[in-house]
Design a protein around this motif. Sequence first.
Motif, PDB file in Angstrom:
ATOM      1  N   LEU A  62       0.796  -1.063  -0.121  1.00 38.17           N
ATOM      2  CA  LEU A  62       0.048   0.130   0.026  1.00 38.17           C
ATOM      3  C   LEU A  62       0.842   1.348   0.107  1.00 38.17           C
ATOM      4  O   LEU A  62       0.571   2.310  -0.760  1.00 38.17           O
ATOM      5  CB  LEU A  62      -1.027   0.016   1.354  1.00 38.17           C
ATOM      6  CG  LEU A  62      -1.974  -1.015   1.064  1.00 38.17           C
ATOM      7  CD1 LEU A  62      -2.888  -0.863   2.300  1.00 38.17           C
ATOM      8  CD2 LEU A  62      -2.972  -1.115   0.033  1.00 38.17           C
ATOM      9  N   ALA A  63       2.013   1.323   0.828  1.00 37.15           N
ATOM     10  CA  ALA A  63       2.779   2.513   0.870  1.00 37.15           C
ATOM     11  C   ALA A  63       3.692   2.767  -0.594  1.00 37.15           C
ATOM     12  O   ALA A  63       3.662   3.741  -0.938  1.00 37.15           O
ATOM     13  CB  ALA A  63       3.613   2.187   2.002  1.00 37.15           C
ATOM     14  N   ALA A 102      -5.880  -3.158   9.237  1.00 37.24           N
ATOM     15  CA  ALA A 102      -4.676  -2.516  10.097  1.00 37.24           C
ATOM     16  C   ALA A 102      -3.866  -1.637   8.955  1.00 37.24           C
ATOM     17  O   ALA A 102      -3.685  -0.291   9.211  1.00 37.24           O
ATOM     18  CB  ALA A 102      -3.893  -3.329  10.697  1.00 37.24           C
ATOM     19  N   ALA A 103      -3.516  -2.280   8.102  1.00 38.93           N
ATOM     20  CA  ALA A 103      -2.562  -1.675   6.812  1.00 38.93           C
ATOM     21  C   ALA A 103      -3.217  -0.468   6.173  1.00 38.93           C
ATOM     22  O   ALA A 103      -2.695   0.590   6.007  1.00 38.93           O
ATOM     23  CB  ALA A 103      -1.997  -2.508   6.009  1.00 38.93           C
ATOM     24  N   ALA A 104      -4.768  -0.600   5.738  1.00 41.27           N
ATOM     25  CA  ALA A 104      -5.397   0.249   5.214  1.00 41.27           C
ATOM     26  C   ALA A 104      -5.859   1.444   6.060  1.00 41.27           C
ATOM     27  O   ALA A 104      -5.629   2.634   5.668  1.00 41.27           O
ATOM     28  CB  ALA A 104      -6.719  -0.384   4.783  1.00 41.27           C
ATOM     29  N   LEU A 105      -5.965   1.245   7.100  1.00 37.59           N
ATOM     30  CA  LEU A 105      -6.312   2.220   8.305  1.00 37.59           C
ATOM     31  C   LEU A 105      -5.001   3.211   8.724  1.00 37.59           C
ATOM     32  O   LEU A 105      -5.171   4.431   8.708  1.00 37.59           O
ATOM     33  CB  LEU A 105      -6.726   1.828   9.400  1.00 37.59           C
ATOM     34  CG  LEU A 105      -8.095   1.355   9.706  1.00 37.59           C
ATOM     35  CD1 LEU A 105      -8.167   0.629  10.934  1.00 37.59           C
ATOM     36  CD2 LEU A 105      -9.069   2.555   9.470  1.00 37.59           C
ATOM     37  N   ILE A 113     -12.744   0.526   0.532  1.00 41.77           N
ATOM     38  CA  ILE A 113     -12.270  -0.798   0.816  1.00 41.77           C
ATOM     39  C   ILE A 113     -13.937  -1.651   0.187  1.00 41.77           C
ATOM     40  O   ILE A 113     -14.794  -1.152   0.528  1.00 41.77           O
ATOM     41  CB  ILE A 113     -12.125  -1.119   2.080  1.00 41.77           C
ATOM     42  CG1 ILE A 113     -11.086  -0.466   2.664  1.00 41.77           C
ATOM     43  CG2 ILE A 113     -12.146  -2.661   2.207  1.00 41.77           C
ATOM     44  CD1 ILE A 113     -10.703  -0.803   4.047  1.00 41.77           C
ATOM     45  N   VAL A 114     -13.534  -2.489  -0.585  1.00 46.59           N
ATOM     46  CA  VAL A 114     -14.653  -3.383  -0.959  1.00 46.59           C
ATOM     47  C   VAL A 114     -14.437  -4.939  -0.750  1.00 46.59           C
ATOM     48  O   VAL A 114     -13.218  -5.172  -1.108  1.00 46.59           O
ATOM     49  CB  VAL A 114     -14.921  -3.118  -2.555  1.00 46.59           C
ATOM     50  CG1 VAL A 114     -15.977  -4.275  -2.815  1.00 46.59           C
ATOM     51  CG2 VAL A 114     -15.211  -2.038  -3.068  1.00 46.59           C
ATOM     52  N   ALA A 159     -16.231  -1.630  10.986  1.00 46.32           N
ATOM     53  CA  ALA A 159     -15.737  -1.005  12.030  1.00 46.32           C
ATOM     54  C   ALA A 159     -14.583  -0.026  11.337  1.00 46.32           C
ATOM     55  O   ALA A 159     -14.488   1.239  11.915  1.00 46.32           O
ATOM     56  CB  ALA A 159     -15.495  -1.763  13.136  1.00 46.32           C
ATOM     57  N   ALA A 160     -13.792  -0.523  10.348  1.00 42.62           N
ATOM     58  CA  ALA A 160     -12.672   0.164   9.745  1.00 42.62           C
ATOM     59  C   ALA A 160     -13.527   1.472   9.356  1.00 42.62           C
ATOM     60  O   ALA A 160     -12.677   2.546   9.261  1.00 42.62           O
ATOM     61  CB  ALA A 160     -12.101  -0.621   8.814  1.00 42.62           C
ATOM     62  N   GLY A 161     -14.329   1.355   8.312  1.00 45.18           N
ATOM     63  CA  GLY A 161     -15.223   2.471   7.778  1.00 45.18           C
ATOM     64  C   GLY A 161     -15.560   3.359   8.791  1.00 45.18           C
ATOM     65  O   GLY A 161     -15.720   4.626   8.513  1.00 45.18           O
TER      66      GLY A 161
END
Length: 332
Positions: A62-63, A102-105, A113-114, A159-161
Amino acid sequence: MGSTVVVTGASRHLGAAVARRLAVTPGVDRVVGVDWIMPPCPPEDIEFVRADLAGPAFGRVLAQTRADTIVHLSLSEDAASAPASRLSQKESNVLGSLRLLAAALSARTVRRIVLKSTGSVYGSSPGDPAFFTEDSPLRPNGTTSSVRDAIEVEAYVRAAGERRADLSACVLRLTHVVGPSMRTPFMEYLTAPLVPVPLGFDARIQVLHEEDAVAALAVAATSEAAGTINVAAPGVVPLSSAVRRARRIPVPMAPLTARLWGRIPGAGTPRIGNEDRRYLYWGRCLDITRMRTVLGFEPAYRSGEALEAIRPDTGAGADALASCARRRRSGS
């Protein structure tokens, strides 16, 4: 500047097909496929990174790519898998998804995110409504690990959303996906030489053609639709008619007899788990109003048409395999 989309599960048929679809979608500049094994024939014009979601490598992906969208297709739904494999399946499904989120957050570039989930989260029972809406209670019948995993991961994605106001989360609950390239227990069931159907039952079912599944996931990746959305083809088909539409012979059998026949080596009966067996008794149909109004998607195939299109020698999957073989022979 266009979008950069990361697709997990890209070595599998559905993941590779979604990646190919996104690569030619207007507004998408870059598609990166991620999986823990290399695909047998990597799609053209798509970058591929070998990475285990349960490890730290996904955060680096992601980075480095500065991805803004993640399409998470790695959830395993094989409810009939051997008991010895369930621990590793749980680790891949839940722990891998937790590390992905966790990485996305942590990656501030990620905005969407889908998640591909399953309509099996509603369960199957004689007291079911005619059509499950997204607000219907989840009743996974308590025995199928893959369905429990899906419910757990769905909750983590929502929850991430909620944790980041700028992060949009969309969960697609797909009904059973069918097509010439699909390799699932339900497809094994539908394409067995003789298909046992429970005597005294004729379940109402919906399916979704694999091309429509790919299209719906691509639409979700590039739209602003959020929340949970059922995805299924219009039309309801009785199980006995579904078997005939798939050009197979239905064999009415007492439930216990069918269960024992499935354990006989060489009987030609596919793996059927407890959740799938309940589905064959009671069926399950999904309300697709939100699919049409929120996602803005309409399948090209109705349920009956999707069943009639199950042929191993035709379709997009066969075309892709033929193209892959030609590229291998030419050395490209």
